[in-house]
Design a protein around this motif. Structure first.
Motif, PDB file in Angstrom:
ATOM      1  N   HIS A  87       0.856  -1.195  -0.212  1.00 13.28           N
ATOM      2  CA  HIS A  87      -0.085  -0.143   0.117  1.00 13.28           C
ATOM      3  C   HIS A  87       0.844   1.132   0.049  1.00 13.28           C
ATOM      4  O   HIS A  87       1.540   1.329   0.695  1.00 13.28           O
ATOM      5  CB  HIS A  87      -0.936   0.022   1.337  1.00 13.28           C
ATOM      6  N   PHE A 128      -3.801   2.891  -0.535  1.00 19.87           N
ATOM      7  CA  PHE A 128      -4.208   2.007  -1.229  1.00 19.87           C
ATOM      8  C   PHE A 128      -3.141   1.308  -2.126  1.00 19.87           C
ATOM      9  O   PHE A 128      -2.152   1.841  -2.012  1.00 19.87           O
ATOM     10  CB  PHE A 128      -5.045   2.933  -2.449  1.00 19.87           C
ATOM     11  N   GLY A 134      -7.270  -1.533   0.067  1.00 18.44           N
ATOM     12  CA  GLY A 134      -7.268  -0.233   0.742  1.00 18.44           C
ATOM     13  C   GLY A 134      -7.115  -0.541   2.279  1.00 18.44           C
ATOM     14  O   GLY A 134      -7.927  -1.567   2.542  1.00 18.44           O
TER      15      GLY A 134
END
Length: 176
Positions: free
Chosen positions: A85, A104, A132
């Motif tokens: 992420h 994300f 996410g």
């Protein structure tokens, strides 16, 4: 897999017990472990004023069920996962000891898949999807480690489009 968890836990515990670092930092690297979905080793690189990249390497499917409907068949095992992420984070306190973050990225999983066409046999299913995450990280004063709690979701794109799973976790990171 158990040996990997024991080795990672032992290394982190050793670092925590032998460290003489005065202040926790969030502007460098951190390495730790994550318990949840996915579970495993966690590496985070902080950069800039409020950005980071977070990488989880470990297992997937152990918390929310090893026997689970998937596409036209079922999963019956825990699999391997790689999750990354891009993170934005900001301080909630003036001392910056509590930070919130969201980000994300993507996730790749590999599990044993039992489709009806194989009559009880399995095939390895490689899946790719978007994910996410959002969480809070606490940096205790004068300690080289941080604790985190996070939650998010996974939306599969390849193998079973729109298959969704909850991603949650808590963990400990050593910051250096």
């Amino acid at each position: 897999m158990k040996k990997m968890y024991i080795a990672v836990f032992g290394a982190i515990l050793g670092l925590l017990l032998t460290s003489d670092v005065a202040l926790a930092q969030y502007n460098n690297w951190s390495v730790g472990f994550r318990i949840g979905e996915p579970a495993g080793a966690n590496i985070r690189k902080y950069f800039g004023g409020n950005h980071a990249f977070d990488l989880n390497i470990g297992t997937y499917g152990g918390i929310y069920g090893t026997h689970r409907s998937y596409g036209s068949g079922v999963y019956k095992s825990v699999g391997l996962t790689l999750q990354g992420h891009y993170i934005w984070h900001l301080a909630l306190t003036k001392s910056e000891s509590v930070r919130v973050y969201y980000g994300f990225g993507g996730q790749v999983n590999n599990r044993r898949f039992y489709p009806p066409r194989l009559n009880g046999e399995y095939e390895n299913a490689l899946s790719i999807g978007a994910s996410g995450i959002g969480g809070v990280e606490v940096f205790p004063a004068s300690k080289p480690y941080s604790f985190f709690l996070e939650a998010g979701g996974y939306l599969e794109l390849l193998q079973a489009p729109f298959f969704m799973n909850l991603n949650t976790g808590l963990g400990l990171r050593y910051n250096f």
